[in-house]
Every structure is written in C-alpha cells, then in structure tokens.
Design a protein around this motif. Sequence first.
Motif, mmCIF file in Angstrom:
data_model
loop_
_atom_site.group_PDB
_atom_site.id
_atom_site.type_symbol
_atom_site.label_atom_id
_atom_site.label_comp_id
_atom_site.label_asym_id
_atom_site.label_seq_id
_atom_site.Cartn_x
_atom_site.Cartn_y
_atom_site.Cartn_z
ATOM 1 N N VAL A 64 6.845 -1.339 20.077
ATOM 2 C CA VAL A 64 5.853 -2.301 19.581
ATOM 3 C C VAL A 64 5.823 -3.541 20.469
ATOM 4 C CG1 VAL A 64 5.418 -3.916 17.681
ATOM 5 C CG2 VAL A 64 5.779 -1.508 17.207
ATOM 6 N N VAL A 65 6.988 -4.049 20.842
ATOM 7 C CA VAL A 65 7.028 -5.258 21.669
ATOM 8 C C VAL A 65 6.471 -4.979 23.065
ATOM 9 C CG1 VAL A 65 8.584 -6.904 22.780
ATOM 10 C CG2 VAL A 65 8.854 -6.370 20.376
ATOM 11 N N ARG A 66 6.750 -3.800 23.612
ATOM 12 C CA ARG A 66 6.210 -3.480 24.940
ATOM 13 C C ARG A 66 4.695 -3.277 24.898
ATOM 14 N NH1 ARG A 66 9.542 -1.893 29.165
ATOM 15 N NH2 ARG A 66 7.908 -0.522 29.903
ATOM 16 N N THR A 67 4.200 -2.778 23.762
ATOM 17 C CA THR A 67 2.762 -2.514 23.670
ATOM 18 C C THR A 67 1.968 -3.775 23.330
ATOM 19 O OG1 THR A 67 3.255 -0.278 22.910
ATOM 20 C CG2 THR A 67 1.032 -1.084 22.523
ATOM 21 N N TRP A 68 2.413 -4.510 22.308
ATOM 22 C CA TRP A 68 1.654 -5.658 21.823
ATOM 23 C C TRP A 68 2.417 -6.969 21.985
ATOM 24 C CZ3 TRP A 68 1.828 -1.436 18.102
ATOM 25 C CH2 TRP A 68 0.703 -0.631 18.167
ATOM 26 N N GLY A 69 3.327 -7.053 22.929
ATOM 27 C CA GLY A 69 4.135 -8.245 23.107
ATOM 28 C C GLY A 69 3.334 -9.465 23.526
ATOM 29 N N LEU A 71 0.509 -10.347 22.533
ATOM 30 C CA LEU A 71 -0.191 -10.922 21.382
ATOM 31 C C LEU A 71 0.738 -11.837 20.577
ATOM 32 C CD1 LEU A 71 -2.098 -7.775 20.123
ATOM 33 C CD2 LEU A 71 -2.973 -9.642 21.517
ATOM 34 N N MET A 72 2.033 -11.759 20.822
ATOM 35 C CA MET A 72 2.986 -12.575 20.079
ATOM 36 C C MET A 72 3.191 -13.957 20.699
ATOM 37 S SD MET A 72 5.877 -9.792 19.203
ATOM 38 C CE MET A 72 5.445 -8.174 18.640
ATOM 39 N N ILE A 73 2.656 -14.172 21.882
ATOM 40 C CA ILE A 73 2.788 -15.450 22.572
ATOM 41 C C ILE A 73 1.605 -16.338 22.148
ATOM 42 C CG2 ILE A 73 2.835 -16.596 24.813
ATOM 43 C CD1 ILE A 73 3.965 -13.978 25.944
ATOM 44 N N PRO A 74 1.885 -17.565 21.677
ATOM 45 C CA PRO A 74 0.760 -18.426 21.272
ATOM 46 C C PRO A 74 -0.097 -18.812 22.477
ATOM 47 C CG PRO A 74 2.883 -19.532 20.878
ATOM 48 C CD PRO A 74 3.160 -18.181 21.457
ATOM 49 N N ALA A 75 -1.393 -18.846 22.254
ATOM 50 C CA ALA A 75 -2.317 -19.145 23.342
ATOM 51 C C ALA A 75 -2.555 -20.628 23.523
ATOM 52 C CB ALA A 75 -3.652 -18.467 23.095
#
Length: 75
Positions: A64-69, A71-75
């Motif tokens: 999950v972290v490798r695929t959607w990691g 998206l977890m970083i604030p923009a």
Amino acid sequence: MARRGAPSAQPVYLPHPTQKRALEDPNESSFSKFLRAEIYAPEKVPGNLSILTGVAMFAAGVAVVRTWGELMIPA
C-alpha cells in the motif's frame, strides 16, 4: 465454603483423549519431518495462523505504501 457435590464425586472435567500417532517412516526426509511436526501439527496451527496473519499484514502495508505513498504526503 461448603462443597456442593457428593463426598464421593469425581472431577467434572474430561481428560484429554490420547492421540495415536502414525508410525514414523524411517525414510522420511528431514524437511517432511519438520512440516509434520511444526506446520501441520494440530496443537501448533493457531500460532502458525497468527504468524501468517502478521506477515500478510506487513506485506500488504508495504504494498500500500509503495503504491499510494505519494498521496500520504501533504501538498
């Protein structure tokens, strides 16, 4: 405290049934002995399932972290 059973009462629990193990094959490899004694043994199945669940959750978390990691970083 008063005893509630008759004076000659037996314990109410059932003893564990004795398991008859199959005769061990003298030509059995060490790998199949390991599988029989540690993986497929009925008394070790709950622990093995617990380990399998933990490994699967870890692998799913990594995926999950490798695929959607990003998206977890604030923009």
